[in-house]
Design an enzyme around this catalytic site. Structure first.
Site, PDB file in Angstrom:
ATOM      1  N   LYS A  91       3.470  -5.270   5.335  1.00  0.00           N
ATOM      2  CA  LYS A  91       2.609  -6.409   5.676  1.00  0.00           C
ATOM      3  C   LYS A  91       1.734  -6.788   4.491  1.00  0.00           C
ATOM      4  O   LYS A  91       1.545  -7.972   4.199  1.00  0.00           O
ATOM      5  CB  LYS A  91       1.730  -6.102   6.888  1.00  0.00           C
ATOM      6  CG  LYS A  91       0.838  -7.292   7.265  1.00  0.00           C
ATOM      7  CD  LYS A  91      -0.046  -7.026   8.467  1.00  0.00           C
ATOM      8  CE  LYS A  91      -0.927  -8.223   8.774  1.00  0.00           C
ATOM      9  NZ  LYS A  91      -1.813  -7.988   9.940  1.00  0.00           N
ATOM     10  N   CYS A 190       7.992   0.848  13.791  1.00  0.00           N
ATOM     11  CA  CYS A 190       6.924   0.888  12.798  1.00  0.00           C
ATOM     12  C   CYS A 190       5.924   1.988  13.142  1.00  0.00           C
ATOM     13  O   CYS A 190       5.532   2.146  14.303  1.00  0.00           O
ATOM     14  CB  CYS A 190       6.227  -0.464  12.725  1.00  0.00           C
ATOM     15  SG  CYS A 190       4.766  -0.474  11.657  1.00  0.00           S
ATOM     16  N   ASP A 197      12.363  -1.589  14.320  1.00  0.00           N
ATOM     17  CA  ASP A 197      13.027  -1.786  13.034  1.00  0.00           C
ATOM     18  C   ASP A 197      14.515  -1.541  13.243  1.00  0.00           C
ATOM     19  O   ASP A 197      14.912  -0.463  13.690  1.00  0.00           O
ATOM     20  CB  ASP A 197      12.484  -0.807  11.983  1.00  0.00           C
ATOM     21  CG  ASP A 197      11.010  -1.030  11.681  1.00  0.00           C
ATOM     22  OD1 ASP A 197      10.591  -2.196  11.656  1.00  0.00           O
ATOM     23  OD2 ASP A 197      10.296  -0.034  11.450  1.00  0.00           O
ATOM     24  N   HIS A 229      10.547   2.680   7.257  1.00  0.00           N
ATOM     25  CA  HIS A 229      11.963   2.718   6.883  1.00  0.00           C
ATOM     26  C   HIS A 229      12.268   3.842   5.887  1.00  0.00           C
ATOM     27  O   HIS A 229      13.219   4.617   6.063  1.00  0.00           O
ATOM     28  CB  HIS A 229      12.381   1.394   6.231  1.00  0.00           C
ATOM     29  CG  HIS A 229      12.082   0.168   7.013  1.00  0.00           C
ATOM     30  ND1 HIS A 229      10.802  -0.240   7.306  1.00  0.00           N
ATOM     31  CD2 HIS A 229      12.905  -0.787   7.527  1.00  0.00           C
ATOM     32  CE1 HIS A 229      10.840  -1.380   7.978  1.00  0.00           C
ATOM     33  NE2 HIS A 229      12.105  -1.730   8.131  1.00  0.00           N
TER      34      HIS A 229
END
EC number: 1.7.1.13
Length: 282
Positions: A91, A190, A197, A229
């Protein structure tokens, strides 16, 4: 929930909080997350990591003004080295890129150098950046992961909580095989917002053959797991190395984009070269 989800290093992140969008350049918007947060619980030490690799980012929403004020657009390709102290929080990366929107730069290389400098500073490590004009990418085919897809199995699954139990005794026989397995069923969440995700994963290894049903069950167990990730890929690599003990191992995941960014981490202990062509869901 990950053991470090409430760590103080995450408290200052803009992720999960209401934020204002700035359209003039501001490098301070970038925020890093220490890689040690997930590596320490896995027993991974920075000076003796069992893998190499990069976090590959694709920047689809990148725009700035040229010296005369004419908007420019590009697709960016960023590679963040696995040895960096921090990963880049996505973000904050998006907010940082938005700050280019009404900022004038003399030329494209100044933009590239600015990105490279700021990302390297935030990550505390090596970062490379390439910018592509749209006509350079037009007509580029959709790629695919080479390998055998393990998703089409007639099995019943009713547990979606992360566990390594499925990898216990997941190899059989003494014969050494070399194969590449693919799944499009990777889904995690997340670490902060718990938003889903979605990813595809390629596992290339040499060693005793891995039971495909057990491997698929293990991958599906990430469905309620909360991690970034990059952390998921390192966890998968570490778990496979620990339980299956292959001679060679490469793990590569390509995730769908969010906020104009996609993240594609890979880790390997061999001479693996990842394909950088986007997949059908990207």
């Amino acid at each position: 929930m990950s053991s470090y989800a409430n760590h103080q290093a995450l408290a200052g992140l803009t992720l999960g909080k209401s934020t204002d969008y700035r359209d003039t350049y501001d490098a301070s918007l970038l925020q890093g997350v220490p890689r040690s947060l997930n590596r320490d619980p896995l027993g991974l030490k920075a000076d003796n990591l069992p893998f190499h690799g990069t976090d590959i980012w694709t920047l689809y929403e990148l725009s700035w003004l040229n010296a005369k004020g004419l908007p420019q657009v590009a697709v960016g390709h960023v590679e963040l080295d696995y040895t960096s102290a921090n990963l880049i929080e996505s973000k904050s990366f998006k907010l940082y890129l938005n700050s280019f929107n009404q900022t004038r730069f003399n030329n494209w290389d100044e933009v590239r150098q600015t990105l490279e400098r700021d990302l390297s500073t935030c990550a505390q490590g090596k970062v490379s950046v390439a910018l592509y004009r749209l006509d350079e990418l037009e007509g580029q085919p959709i790629g695919h992961f080479n390998g055998t897809c393990i998703d089409d199995q007639d099995i019943t699954i009713d547990n979606y909580e992360f566990t390594t139990d499925y990898l216990e005794n997941a190899t059989s026989g003494e014969k050494v095989v070399e194969e590449t397995l693919v799944s499009h069923l990777l889904k995690s969440n997340c670490l902060i917002t718990h938003q889903p995700d979605w990813g595809s994963i390629q596992i290339q290894y040499r060693g005793r053959q891995i039971d495909r049903e057990k491997l698929l069950r293990y991958l599906v167990s990430f469905r309620h797991h909360n991690e970034f990730h990059e952390q998921c890929v390192e966890r998968i690599f570490n778990d496979l190395l620990r339980f299956c003990q292959p001679e060679k191992l490469s793990v590569y995941a390509r995730y769908t984009r969010r906020g104009g960014l996609d993240i594609n981490p890979w880790r390997s202990n061999s001479d693996f070269v990842p394909s950088t062509t986007r997949l059908v869901r990207q």
